[in-house]
Design a protein around this motif. Structure first.
Motif, short mmCIF file in Angstrom:
data_model
loop_
_atom_site.label_atom_id
_atom_site.label_comp_id
_atom_site.label_asym_id
_atom_site.label_seq_id
_atom_site.Cartn_x
_atom_site.Cartn_y
_atom_site.Cartn_z
N PHE A 179 3.73 -16.09 -5.88
CA PHE A 179 3.06 -15.94 -4.59
C PHE A 179 1.76 -16.73 -4.56
O PHE A 179 0.74 -16.27 -5.08
CB PHE A 179 2.78 -14.47 -4.30
CG PHE A 179 4.02 -13.63 -4.15
CD1 PHE A 179 4.75 -13.65 -2.97
CD2 PHE A 179 4.47 -12.84 -5.19
CE1 PHE A 179 5.90 -12.89 -2.82
CE2 PHE A 179 5.62 -12.08 -5.06
CZ PHE A 179 6.34 -12.10 -3.87
N PRO A 180 1.75 -17.91 -3.94
CA PRO A 180 0.49 -18.63 -3.76
C PRO A 180 -0.31 -18.00 -2.61
O PRO A 180 0.26 -17.30 -1.76
CB PRO A 180 0.93 -20.06 -3.40
CG PRO A 180 2.36 -19.96 -2.99
CD PRO A 180 2.92 -18.64 -3.41
N ALA A 181 -1.63 -18.25 -2.60
CA ALA A 181 -2.52 -17.62 -1.61
C ALA A 181 -2.04 -17.84 -0.17
O ALA A 181 -2.21 -16.97 0.68
CB ALA A 181 -3.93 -18.16 -1.79
N GLU A 182 -1.41 -18.99 0.09
CA GLU A 182 -0.99 -19.33 1.47
C GLU A 182 -0.01 -18.30 2.05
O GLU A 182 0.09 -18.17 3.27
CB GLU A 182 -0.32 -20.71 1.54
CG GLU A 182 -1.16 -21.89 1.04
CD GLU A 182 -1.19 -22.00 -0.47
OE1 GLU A 182 -0.13 -22.26 -1.06
OE2 GLU A 182 -2.27 -21.82 -1.07
N VAL A 183 0.74 -17.60 1.20
CA VAL A 183 1.73 -16.66 1.74
C VAL A 183 1.26 -15.21 1.64
O VAL A 183 1.96 -14.28 2.04
CB VAL A 183 3.11 -16.80 1.02
CG1 VAL A 183 3.62 -18.24 1.09
CG2 VAL A 183 3.05 -16.32 -0.43
N ALA A 184 0.04 -15.00 1.10
CA ALA A 184 -0.42 -13.64 0.78
C ALA A 184 -0.46 -12.72 2.01
O ALA A 184 0.02 -11.58 1.96
CB ALA A 184 -1.78 -13.70 0.12
N ALA A 221 -7.31 -10.13 -3.05
CA ALA A 221 -8.17 -11.24 -3.49
C ALA A 221 -7.69 -12.57 -2.90
O ALA A 221 -8.50 -13.41 -2.50
CB ALA A 221 -8.20 -11.31 -5.02
N MET A 222 -6.37 -12.76 -2.82
CA MET A 222 -5.84 -14.02 -2.26
C MET A 222 -6.18 -14.11 -0.78
O MET A 222 -6.55 -15.17 -0.28
CB MET A 222 -4.33 -14.13 -2.48
CG MET A 222 -3.96 -14.42 -3.93
SD MET A 222 -2.26 -14.96 -4.15
CE MET A 222 -1.34 -13.49 -3.84
N ILE A 223 -6.05 -12.98 -0.07
CA ILE A 223 -6.35 -12.98 1.37
C ILE A 223 -7.82 -13.33 1.60
O ILE A 223 -8.17 -14.02 2.55
CB ILE A 223 -5.94 -11.61 2.00
CG1 ILE A 223 -4.40 -11.49 2.00
CG2 ILE A 223 -6.49 -11.46 3.42
CD1 ILE A 223 -3.87 -10.10 2.25
N GLN A 224 -8.67 -12.89 0.67
CA GLN A 224 -10.11 -13.21 0.78
C GLN A 224 -10.44 -14.62 0.25
O GLN A 224 -11.59 -15.01 0.18
CB GLN A 224 -10.93 -12.19 -0.02
CG GLN A 224 -10.93 -10.79 0.59
CD GLN A 224 -11.41 -9.73 -0.41
OE1 GLN A 224 -11.89 -10.05 -1.49
NE2 GLN A 224 -11.25 -8.47 -0.05
N GLY A 225 -9.43 -15.33 -0.21
CA GLY A 225 -9.64 -16.71 -0.70
C GLY A 225 -10.23 -16.78 -2.10
O GLY A 225 -10.75 -17.82 -2.51
N VAL A 254 -1.17 -13.36 -13.20
CA VAL A 254 0.20 -12.84 -13.30
C VAL A 254 0.20 -11.35 -12.92
O VAL A 254 -0.73 -10.62 -13.27
CB VAL A 254 0.73 -12.97 -14.75
CG1 VAL A 254 2.20 -12.53 -14.84
CG2 VAL A 254 0.57 -14.38 -15.27
N ASP A 255 1.22 -10.91 -12.24
CA ASP A 255 1.57 -9.51 -11.90
C ASP A 255 1.97 -9.37 -10.43
O ASP A 255 3.00 -8.81 -10.14
CB ASP A 255 0.45 -8.50 -12.18
CG ASP A 255 0.46 -7.97 -13.62
OD1 ASP A 255 1.38 -8.33 -14.37
OD2 ASP A 255 -0.46 -7.23 -13.98
N GLY A 256 1.07 -9.80 -9.52
CA GLY A 256 1.39 -9.62 -8.09
C GLY A 256 1.08 -8.22 -7.58
O GLY A 256 1.78 -7.72 -6.70
#
Ligand code: AHR
Length: 309
Positions: free
Chosen positions: A295-300, A251-255, A242-244
């Motif tokens: 925001f799921p990782a797919e849209v990061a 971290a999301m972009i790096q998977g 949580v936060d965004g």
């Protein structure tokens, strides 16, 4: 213009800037830093004389700061309460001194709701529900599989820790695929997130399938622990937080992180406007909730350039 001219000629007639005493929780997370910057910038822009005190995550420091604001006879007191309970006495003192209190970000648990004017901030229960709903959908795609969850809670007794747990539990409790293995506080910090995740990994190792962290900083600390244990965060262990904040998007972009539920820290402008309205005797709503997304990782990658904190 006439007033400004009068103010220049007769300084006593110039509008006096509103004086606000603001007690901040601390500097425990990226979110908190963004929140502090937002409050300070907005005060400057709104011409508010801000007296800022950092409580370093301790309630007694906040009580001291509030008492000092009362002694200084500020126009408005605003604060983000580190925990929910234990505010009745000091808030009664503010009321007796006729100083309005605005809560930002976190709620208090007081019997007499007239002790504060309004609460500006997120719906933490809904954030917890959003995290849980994302996980329900994720699990649904792998029918028959059981997911063992570990949970890193925020500061014990704080509104976001209590509410994010409540919301998450509410939407996941009927899901037979999900099983909570362990839950423990890591105080909303990276260092503690890493430490507690290390302990979880030592006890449960590869049996852990999901981490639910009440904020991104704890998730980022836990990611380090997971990597040091030779596992892949975001793959071997699915991570919901949580936060965004920017760190979460990186971290999301790096998977390494699967999803972050937004919690908006940019409360400064609304706080300053509300303080001015209160001072001018206007009626303000008891609760002002800010808009947030998931925001799921797919849209990061696509969303990263738009992030403001
Ligand atoms: O109260 C808001 C929470 O406090 C944020 O989610 C967390 O990062 C912060 O420390």
């Amino acid at each position: 213009a006439a007033l400004a001219l009068a103010g220049a000629a007769f300084p006593a007639m110039a509008a006096k800037p509103l004086v606000m005493g603001f007690s901040q929780v601390g500097a425990e997370s990226e979110w908190r830093t963004a929140n502090t910057v937002s409050v300070k910038d907005a005060a400057k822009k709104a011409g508010v004389n801000l007296k800022f005190a950092d409580a370093q995550q301790r309630q007694e420091n906040q009580v001291k700061a509030i008492r000092s604001f009362i002694a200084q006879k500020v126009d408005v007191i605003a604060f983000s309460p580190v925990v929910e309970s234990g505010w009745d006495t000091v808030l009664r003192e503010a009321k007796a001194a006729n100083i309005p209190v605005i809560l930002t970000d976190r709620d208090v648990n007081v019997a007499d709701k007239s002790l504060y004017v309004t609460l500006i901030g997120s719906d933490f229960v809904e954030e917890g529900r959003r995290a849980g709903r994302w996980l329900n959908e994720y699990a649904k795609k792998q029918p028959g599989k059981t997911f063992n969850i570990v949970e890193l809670q925020g500061t014990v007794g704080s509104a976001p820790a209590i509410d994010r747990k409540t919301g998450f539990d509410e939407v996941t409790k009927g899901n037979a695929q999900l099983k909570l293995l362990r839950t423990q506080t890591a105080e909303f910090t990276r260092a503690k997130g890493k430490e507690v995740m290390e302990a979880f990994l030592k006890a449960h190792g590869k049996n852990i399938n999901v981490l639910y962290a009440h904020n991104d900083d704890m998730a980022i600390g836990a990611i380090q622990a997971i990597e040091e244990a030779g596992l892949k965060p975001g793959k071997d262990i699915v991570i919901v937080s949580v936060d965004g904040v920017r760190g979460a998007f990186e971290a999301m972009i790096q998977g390494k992180l699967n999803v972050t539920v937004e919690c908006n820290p940019l409360l400064g402008p609304l706080l300053m406007q509300t303080a001015k309205d209160v001072k001018a005797g206007k009626q303000v709503p008891k609760r002002l909730v800010v808009e947030e997304r998931v925001f799921p990782a797919e849209v990061a990658l696509k969303e990263f350039p738009n992030r403001k904190y």
